[in-house]
Write a protein that holds these residues in place. Structure first.
Motif, mmCIF file in Angstrom:
data_model
loop_
_atom_site.group_PDB
_atom_site.id
_atom_site.type_symbol
_atom_site.label_atom_id
_atom_site.label_comp_id
_atom_site.label_asym_id
_atom_site.label_seq_id
_atom_site.Cartn_x
_atom_site.Cartn_y
_atom_site.Cartn_z
ATOM 1 N N GLU A 170 -3.361 -35.639 18.699
ATOM 2 C CA GLU A 170 -3.969 -34.317 18.856
ATOM 3 C C GLU A 170 -4.946 -34.314 20.033
ATOM 4 O O GLU A 170 -4.943 -33.390 20.867
ATOM 5 C CB GLU A 170 -4.680 -33.913 17.570
ATOM 6 N N GLU A 171 -5.777 -35.338 20.113
ATOM 7 C CA GLU A 171 -6.755 -35.435 21.206
ATOM 8 C C GLU A 171 -6.077 -35.520 22.576
ATOM 9 O O GLU A 171 -6.655 -35.123 23.583
ATOM 10 C CB GLU A 171 -7.655 -36.654 20.995
ATOM 11 N N GLU A 172 -4.861 -36.018 22.598
ATOM 12 C CA GLU A 172 -4.115 -36.162 23.854
ATOM 13 C C GLU A 172 -3.255 -34.940 24.165
ATOM 14 O O GLU A 172 -2.435 -34.978 25.086
ATOM 15 C CB GLU A 172 -3.251 -37.429 23.808
ATOM 16 N N GLY A 173 -3.413 -33.873 23.381
ATOM 17 C CA GLY A 173 -2.754 -32.621 23.722
ATOM 18 C C GLY A 173 -1.617 -32.169 22.833
ATOM 19 O O GLY A 173 -1.024 -31.120 23.087
ATOM 20 N N ALA A 174 -1.292 -32.930 21.809
ATOM 21 C CA ALA A 174 -0.217 -32.517 20.910
ATOM 22 C C ALA A 174 -0.768 -31.539 19.868
ATOM 23 O O ALA A 174 -1.674 -31.884 19.116
ATOM 24 C CB ALA A 174 0.395 -33.729 20.214
ATOM 25 N N ASN A 175 -0.235 -30.332 19.863
ATOM 26 C CA ASN A 175 -0.626 -29.362 18.842
ATOM 27 C C ASN A 175 0.086 -29.630 17.522
ATOM 28 O O ASN A 175 -0.329 -29.128 16.482
ATOM 29 C CB ASN A 175 -0.310 -27.934 19.301
ATOM 30 N N ARG A 176 1.150 -30.415 17.617
ATOM 31 C CA ARG A 176 1.926 -30.759 16.429
ATOM 32 C C ARG A 176 2.410 -32.194 16.590
ATOM 33 O O ARG A 176 2.792 -32.614 17.684
ATOM 34 C CB ARG A 176 3.108 -29.804 16.309
ATOM 35 N N VAL A 177 2.387 -32.935 15.501
ATOM 36 C CA VAL A 177 2.844 -34.326 15.505
ATOM 37 C C VAL A 177 3.735 -34.536 14.291
ATOM 38 O O VAL A 177 3.338 -34.239 13.167
ATOM 39 C CB VAL A 177 1.656 -35.324 15.426
ATOM 40 N N ILE A 178 4.916 -35.024 14.547
ATOM 41 C CA ILE A 178 5.807 -35.401 13.447
ATOM 42 C C ILE A 178 5.671 -36.908 13.285
ATOM 43 O O ILE A 178 5.848 -37.658 14.249
ATOM 44 C CB ILE A 178 7.262 -35.007 13.740
ATOM 45 N N SER A 179 5.341 -37.346 12.090
ATOM 46 C CA SER A 179 5.214 -38.774 11.824
ATOM 47 C C SER A 179 6.173 -39.168 10.720
ATOM 48 O O SER A 179 6.299 -38.469 9.714
ATOM 49 C CB SER A 179 3.786 -39.131 11.393
#
Length: 97
Positions: free
Chosen positions: A65-74
């Motif tokens: 998120e801090e690196e610019g991802a508004n969404r992360v699929i894990s």
């Protein structure tokens, strides 16, 4: 708490050229925690106490998120046995000696 194995694959939804730099930052963070880990081509497997590993997963999300991802699929895989389980016991027969 027994030792468990947890595999984590993070897929930050960012432009393609940003994916690897973000994943590299997550792996750098995992390395800094001191847990036993192994980077694979599709995921990173860690070994340790479940609560510690889950905290690492939470921080990995935050890094993305801090690196610019508004969404992360894990994608998370967990191997738990009440007596504990190590990566070494699972792969020792496949390591070249």
């Amino acid at each position: 708490m027994p030792i468990v194995n947890l595999s984590l694959q993070v897929l930050p939804l960012v432009p393609e050229e940003k994916v690897y730099p973000i994943v590299d930052k997550v792996i750098k963070y995992i390395k800094s925690t001191g847990v036993n880990f192994m980077v694979g081509p599709m995921e990173t497997t860690m070994e340790g106490e479940l609560d510690i590993l889950l905290d690492i997963v939470k921080k990995a999300q935050k890094i993305c998120e801090e690196e610019g991802a508004n969404r992360v699929i894990s994608i998370i895989k967990l191997d738990y046995r009440s007596s504990g389980v190590t990566m070494e016991e699972k792969i020792k027969n496949y390591i070249d000696k």
